[in-house]
Structures are given as structure tokens and as C-alpha cells.
Design a protein around this motif. Structure first.
Motif, mmCIF file in Angstrom:
data_model
loop_
_atom_site.group_PDB
_atom_site.id
_atom_site.type_symbol
_atom_site.label_atom_id
_atom_site.label_comp_id
_atom_site.label_asym_id
_atom_site.label_seq_id
_atom_site.Cartn_x
_atom_site.Cartn_y
_atom_site.Cartn_z
ATOM 1 N N UNK A 475 4.918 -8.156 3.041
ATOM 2 C CA UNK A 475 4.851 -7.948 4.489
ATOM 3 C C UNK A 475 3.556 -7.294 4.947
ATOM 4 N N UNK A 476 3.162 -6.192 4.307
ATOM 5 C CA UNK A 476 1.988 -5.453 4.768
ATOM 6 C C UNK A 476 0.704 -6.153 4.328
ATOM 7 N N UNK A 477 0.559 -6.350 3.005
ATOM 8 C CA UNK A 477 -0.648 -7.038 2.557
ATOM 9 C C UNK A 477 -0.690 -8.477 3.067
ATOM 10 N N UNK A 478 0.478 -9.097 3.213
ATOM 11 C CA UNK A 478 0.515 -10.451 3.769
ATOM 12 C C UNK A 478 0.008 -10.488 5.196
ATOM 13 N N UNK A 479 0.370 -9.477 5.990
ATOM 14 C CA UNK A 479 -0.116 -9.399 7.381
ATOM 15 C C UNK A 479 -1.624 -9.188 7.401
ATOM 16 N N UNK A 480 -2.118 -8.323 6.497
ATOM 17 C CA UNK A 480 -3.570 -8.107 6.428
ATOM 18 C C UNK A 480 -4.285 -9.409 6.047
ATOM 19 N N UNK A 481 -3.722 -10.122 5.088
ATOM 20 C CA UNK A 481 -4.357 -11.353 4.615
ATOM 21 C C UNK A 481 -4.469 -12.383 5.737
ATOM 22 N N UNK A 495 -11.705 -7.218 -0.860
ATOM 23 C CA UNK A 495 -11.170 -6.694 -2.114
ATOM 24 C C UNK A 495 -10.029 -5.740 -1.784
ATOM 25 N N UNK A 496 -9.054 -5.643 -2.660
ATOM 26 C CA UNK A 496 -7.919 -4.745 -2.431
ATOM 27 C C UNK A 496 -7.500 -4.112 -3.746
ATOM 28 N N UNK A 497 -6.887 -2.918 -3.621
ATOM 29 C CA UNK A 497 -6.347 -2.242 -4.813
ATOM 30 C C UNK A 497 -5.012 -1.594 -4.443
ATOM 31 N N UNK A 498 -4.158 -2.382 -3.822
ATOM 32 C CA UNK A 498 -2.823 -1.901 -3.477
ATOM 33 C C UNK A 498 -2.763 -1.320 -2.089
ATOM 34 N N UNK A 499 -3.180 -0.055 -1.966
ATOM 35 C CA UNK A 499 -3.142 0.591 -0.653
ATOM 36 C C UNK A 499 -4.470 0.464 0.085
ATOM 37 N N UNK A 500 -5.513 0.003 -0.592
ATOM 38 C CA UNK A 500 -6.840 -0.035 0.007
ATOM 39 C C UNK A 500 -7.375 -1.444 0.174
ATOM 40 N N UNK A 501 -8.215 -1.605 1.197
ATOM 41 C CA UNK A 501 -8.884 -2.883 1.443
ATOM 42 C C UNK A 501 -10.352 -2.597 1.736
ATOM 43 N N UNK A 502 -11.240 -3.359 1.118
ATOM 44 C CA UNK A 502 -12.678 -3.241 1.349
ATOM 45 C C UNK A 502 -13.168 -4.586 1.859
ATOM 46 N N UNK A 503 -13.792 -4.594 3.036
ATOM 47 C CA UNK A 503 -14.283 -5.814 3.663
ATOM 48 C C UNK A 503 -15.747 -5.652 4.022
ATOM 49 N N UNK A 504 -16.516 -6.725 3.854
ATOM 50 C CA UNK A 504 -17.945 -6.708 4.196
ATOM 51 C C UNK A 504 -18.228 -7.893 5.122
#
Length: 625
Positions: A475-481, A495-504
């Protein structure tokens, strides 16, 4: 939110009056960010002082950060201030705190639209009118101030009879004050009252008298003038009056200056040394003709230093932005023109109002850092003009030829041109000036390039149980995706590591839009129905800076590296839940390219995570919301 941090322990101890003197000096210069930061430092040392608290909120409100100012008003306990609770407090301070609450309500109303705007304007008018009655009962001679504010708000809601009654009451109160005691606020309040009453000629006479008075010179400041101009323009627009009425108190304008480095004597170049005198005279003429009072740019030999010297000669505020470390900048951009230019550099720097480093990185022969520096200076100039309710323009010493690399005068000219704001060319060299043809930044191979970076973190992730993790992922990462996918190739790295997302991103506007959409996606998730804890919340930090792109042998794809990646990562941990914080550089670039879509409200110096240092932070939001 706010400026207080562990850094306050190392500040010199000052009295309340000393802090107020520092704050008001910055206000007079229109340096609202610095004024707010100083006021909050004063509050840290004198936590019970109402005058410093009032000044802090007032300066924050003047930047346009109305929600943050309202929150700070409550956080500092100003809502509890009343005559009964603070019998020992001077009447003026109690009135100042009360009218500040009304002013915040007015600011909120003016940002609203339609029926909501009218309703909020009426509520703000009610607040001012109630204060007016209280001050009349207390026989306060300054009761004219809330009266005239209430009059303007009644006018804006169409209640002209009520507006006229309040304007007359304000003028009666002002007329009871001896003329030799009329200062800035007395004068401009009288002007406002006359304009509400549709009396332009008396208003014009008061403005002329005010402009010539000694009190105007000693008491007026740029923050106050900007506030006055905004208020008077509202009345002029509502009554369809002649806007030239305000020429008597027109604020000086802001420039971003740019131009070529001068050639050493006897050598050829885009700005030959034998043209120095002619260029200097044209700079003086351009500053005088446009009534320039503030200048933002760098300090290279030649054009930059000539602009800086001209600004200082006319008593204007000089704001310097250097692309990298000062010693290296002098070696690269000043010393090659001759030792006398180094002396002139230090003389200008010593008298500058502010000096900033766009980056603390090494130069390493990377000219893109100059372009990054210029964009920061441009954005700061635009932010300053917005705070002062004045105009910004660019003045360029330019030979009319296209840029020869990733940065240069022509490239800076093209960037500013996209803002649609005024530009002026001072020609140099041997070619006539013409529309710029610039090389694109992405055509230059290798080196660092300016990227916008987002670090997002879901607070509360570490407390999720193993049973909850699959639901969170879906639900959460799917919404972010789904949000990230909408940006397609605009996302250079995800890039993601569970609770974190890094975007450039290449584009700061795309990064800002994505950050706000991520917050909206998080807010739209029904956590209870999903069987997830309510404490889950998203915080996002954004930064813009020069970084390297290279193949990551672990990820097997392109990744981004450099000091500015680390800086971006240090912002997110100190961002409040549900918010997007961005640095001053990202706020500045958004002001150049995306001012119609995004607003960045100042929240003060914030201590970055892991002892990275104190950074100026801005709350990102959609413009008009």
C-alpha cells in the motif's frame, strides 16, 4: 520549526535591547530571513520577552510564510497575552501582539479566494475593530492603527459605510496627536485613511510631507515600507485610484548583476581592459536610472567588481555569492586580471551586506559551479524583490556572443530571460549585443552537474511488525511507486531501503511536484482500513546542488555521488511529518523557474542531522494554497 538549536549555546550574551537593535537593522535592510533568525536567537536567551517574540513572528509573517507565522505565534505563547495577564507590560506591546494576530488573519484572508476570502476578511476586520475599541477605552493615542486596518478590510468586503466610519475615527485620533510627533506610522496611516475615504489629494499631500520629514528618514525601514505598499495598493485597486500616488514611497529595485571577467592590460578578451572606464560609467548610469538599492551577484575581476563598487558608491546593499571556496575563487577569477583587482575584491567584500558560498566544494576545473552560483544569486534576488514588494531585473555586461561552455554571461542571460523580467545589456568587446545563443549544460561531458534530490522517510516504519510489513510494502510503497512512475524519464534515479526513498531529478520543478504528490499519496492512504498503525507519516527533504553521476558497480546502474548528496540526506530527518523542507538553493532556483507553481515559506535556521551544521530551511507548498 524555528531557529533555536544547540548552536544558541555558543552565541554571545546580549540584552533584549541589543537583540532588538540587531533585528531592526536587518528589517531596515529588508533582510527578513536574518531578522527572524536573530529575533529567535534573542528569544532563546530571553524566553519571557514579548517584544522579541513579537518581532520574530512579524518578520516571519513578512516573508509570506503565514501558516508558519501563525504556528510560531501560538508556540511562543502570544495567544495568551492580554491586559489582564500582563498588567506590567506596556500598553503598546499588548496592542502590538494583538494586532499581529489580526495581521496574520488578514494575510490568511488575502491568500484565499471567493466566498472564503470575504468571510476571512470580515473576521480579520472584526479582530482589528475589537482592538480599536479596547485601545479607545484605554485612551491609547495609537488607537488609530487598528482603526485604519479595520477600515481597509471593511472596504475590501464591500462595507463602505463602516469603512468610512473607521477611517474618520483613525483620522480624528491622528489629528489629536501633535504634528511634530507624527512619524512613519502616523503619516502612512493618515494616507491609508484618506485613500479609504476616496480622498487622493489629501493622501498625496501627506505622502509628500512624510517623504520630506526627518522622522521618515530615521524611522522608516524596508520591511515597513513593503508592508505599507502592499496595504495601500489594496485600497487603490479597490477604489480605482491612480497608482502613481505611491511614487513618493517607491522602494528601490533589486538587480542580479553579471558580466565578463576583464582581460589583463594589453591582452585580448571579451572585456578588454581599455573599456573599463566606459563600462563603469554605463553601470553607474544603469543603476541610477533604475533606482537600484540591492544587488546580487558574484565578485570576479571586471564586471562583478565594477557592479559591486557602483552599488556601494550609491549606498546600496551588496549581496555576494561565491561558487566555491574563497581562496580558490580569488586564484581562478580575480588574480589573473592583476593584483589591483585582488585589492578591490577585498575592499568590496569587506563592505558587503552578505557573503554566501554556493558550495563548499573544490573547483576542480568545473565551470558548471559558476552556473550553479549564478542561479542561486538570481533566485535570491527574486526572493528579495518579492519580500520588498518591488521589482527585480538583470543587468549584464556582455559582448553579445554565445557562451563557450557550460556557464557564462550568455547562459545566465538566457536563464533570467525565461523569468520574463526586465533585462538590460551593457555592451563590451567588439560585437554588438544580440539575443543569446547558449550551449546546453548537458552537452558538456563529465564533471558535476546540478541535480535536484529528494530524500523521503516514513516515520514509524521501524515499529512495524512482520505481519504489517507486507501490507506496508503493497500500500505505502505501492502508492509511492505510482507517483514516481508518472514522472518517467524525469526521474534519473529511484532507490529505496524500506522506509526511505532517494530520488534524483534534472529539474527542480519536477522534483518539487513529485515531493508534494508523494505527501498527497501518503495522506490519501486509509491506514486503519489497511491494518496499519496511525503513527506512520512521511517527511521529505529536498536540495539542489552539483553532484557526480557514475556507474555504481553494486547497484549495476547509474548512481549519484558528492557532498551535496550528503547534504540532501541530512535534511529529511529534521523535517516535520507531513511536510517537505527544501534548502535555500532549491528555494532560490524554484523562484526563478517555478514561482507560479510553488511557494517556499521560510522556517528558519535548522540544525541538520548528524551534526552537519545549520541550514536555512523553507517549507515547500503549492502556490496559492
Amino acid at each position: 520549526m524555528g531557529a533555536a538549536s544547540s548552536a544558541t549555546e555558543n552565541m554571545p550574551q546580549r540584552s533584549v535591547s541589543e537583540w532588538l537593535s540587531l533585528v531592526r537593522a536587518e528589517e531596515r535592510e529588508g533582510e527578513l530571513f536574518r531578522a527572524y533568525d536573530l529575533a529567535m536567537q534573542g528569544v532563546a536567551q530571553h524566553p519571557s520577552d514579548l517584544t522579541l517574540k513579537h518581532r520574530a513572528v512579524l518578520c516571519l509573517a513578512a516573508t509570506g510564510a503565514t501558516p508558519q507565522a501563525k504556528a510560531k505565534y501560538a508556540e511562543l505563547g502570544l495567544e495568551q497575552v492580554s491586559e489582564a495577564a500582563f498588567a506590567e507590560v506596556p500598553r503598546r506591546v499588548v496592542m502590538d501582539v494583538a494586532t499581529l494576530r489580526a495581521r496574520l488573519a488578514k494575510d490568511e484572508a488575502l491568500k484565499a479566494v471567493g466566498g472564503e476570502r470575504q468571510s476571512l476578511l470580515a473576521k480579520a476586520a472584526d479582530l482589528y475593530e475589537a482592538i480599536h475599541r479596547d485601545e479607545i477605552d484605554a485612551d491609547n493615542p495609537e488607537a488609530y492603527y487598528p482603526a485604519v486596518n479595520a477600515a481597509t478590510l471593511r472596504l475590501l468586503t464591500g462595507r463602505r459605510a463602516a469603512a468610512a466610519r473607521l477611517a474618520r475615527a483613525a483620522l480624528d485620533r491622528l489629528n489629536a496627536i501633535p504634528a511634530d510627533r507624527h512619524g512613519y506610522y502616523e503619516h502612512v496611516s493618515a494616507v491609508e485613511a484618506h485613500l479609504v475615504l476616496d480622498e487622493p489629494e489629501p493622501a498625496r499631500e501627506v505622502l509628500a510631507a512624510a517623504r520630506a520629514s526627518k522622522n521618515w528618514t530615521t524611522e522608516a525601514d524596508f520591511r515597513a515600507l513593503a508592508s505599507t505598499l502592499r496595504q495601500l495598493r489594496l485600497v487603490i485597486d479597490e477604489n480605482n485610484l491612480d497608482s502613481t500616488l505611491l511614487e513618493a514611497i517607491e522602494l528601490p529595485r533589486v538587480i542580479h548583476y553579471v558580466g565578463h571577467i576583464i582581460s589583463p592590460p594589453g591582452k585580448s578578451g571579451r572585456f578588454p581592459a581599455d573599456q573599463e572606464v566606459a563600462v563603469r560609467e554605463r553601470i553607474d548610469e544603469a543603476l541610477r536610472a533604475s533606482m537600484i538599492g540591492f544587488g546580487y551577484g558574484s565578485l570576479a575581476a571586471g564586471s562583478d567588481i565594477l557592479f559591486a563598487e557602483a552599488l556601494l558608491r550609491r549606498g546600496a546593499s551588496l549581496h555576494i555569492v561565491l561558487p566555491f571556496s574563497e581562496a580558490e575563487f580569488i586564484d581562478v577569477s580575480v588574480r589573473p586580471a592583476g593584483a589591483d583587482w585582488v585589492e578591490r575584491y577585498h575592499a568590496c567584500r569587506a563592505r558587503a551586506t552578505t557573503v554566501r558560498l554556493a558550495t563548499e566544494d573544490r573547483y576542480l576545473g568545473d565551470d558548471r559551479l559558476f552556473g550553479y552560483c549564478s542561479q542561486m544569486a538570481m533566485g535570491l534576488a527574486l526572493l528579495r524583490a518579492r519580500h520588498l514588494a518591488t521589482e527585480a531585473q538583470q543587468i549584464a555586461v556582455w559582448d553579445g556572443q554565445p557562451a563557450r561552455g557550460a556557464a557564462g554571461t550568455a547562459a545566465d542571460f538566457a536563464v533570467w530571460q525565461r523569468t520574463g523580467k526586465q533585462q538590460h545589456i551593457i555592451p563590451c568587446g567588439e560585437s554588438p549585443a544580440h539575443a543569446p545563443v547558449t550551449s546546453r549544460d548537458d552537452e558538456a561531458p563529465g564533471g558535476r552537474r546540478t541535480r535536484a534530490m529528494l530524500f523521503a522517510d516514513v516515520k514509524g516504519f521501524s515499529k512495524l511488525s512482520d505481519a504489517e510489513l507486507p501490507r506496508y510494502t503493497k500500500l505505502v510503497l505501492g502508492a509511492f511507486a505510482r507517483v514516481i512512475d508518472r514522472y518517467g524519464s524525469d526521474v534519473l534515479l529511484a532507490n529505496t531501503w524500506g522506509d526511505g526513498v532517494f530520488l534524483v531529478f534534472d529539474d527542480a520543478g519536477k522534483a518539487a511536484s513529485c515531493a508534494l504528490e508523494l505527501q498527497e499519496a501518503m495522506a490519501s492512504i486509509d491506514l486503519i482500513t489497511a491494518g496499519l498503525p496511525l503513527h506512520l507519516s512521511l517527511r521529505i527533504g529536498g536540495h539542489l546542488g552539483p553532484v557526480y553521476a557514475d556507474h555504481d558497480p553494486v547497484l549495476k546502474k547509474q548512481n549519484f555521488f558528492g557532498a551535496h548528496v550528503s547534504r540532501a540526506a541530512r535534511i529529511e530527518p529534521v523535517t516535520p511529518e507531513g511536510c517537505v523542507y527544501v534548502t535555500e538553493t532549491m528555494a532560490a532556483v524554484l523562484a526563478i523557474h517555478n514561482a507560479d507553481r510553488f511557494a517556499c515559506d521560510y522556517v528558519g535556521f535548522t540544525e541538520a542531522a548528524k551534526h552537519y551544521g545549520r541550514l536555512r530551511m523553507f517549507l515547500l507548498r503549492h502556490a496559492g494554497r
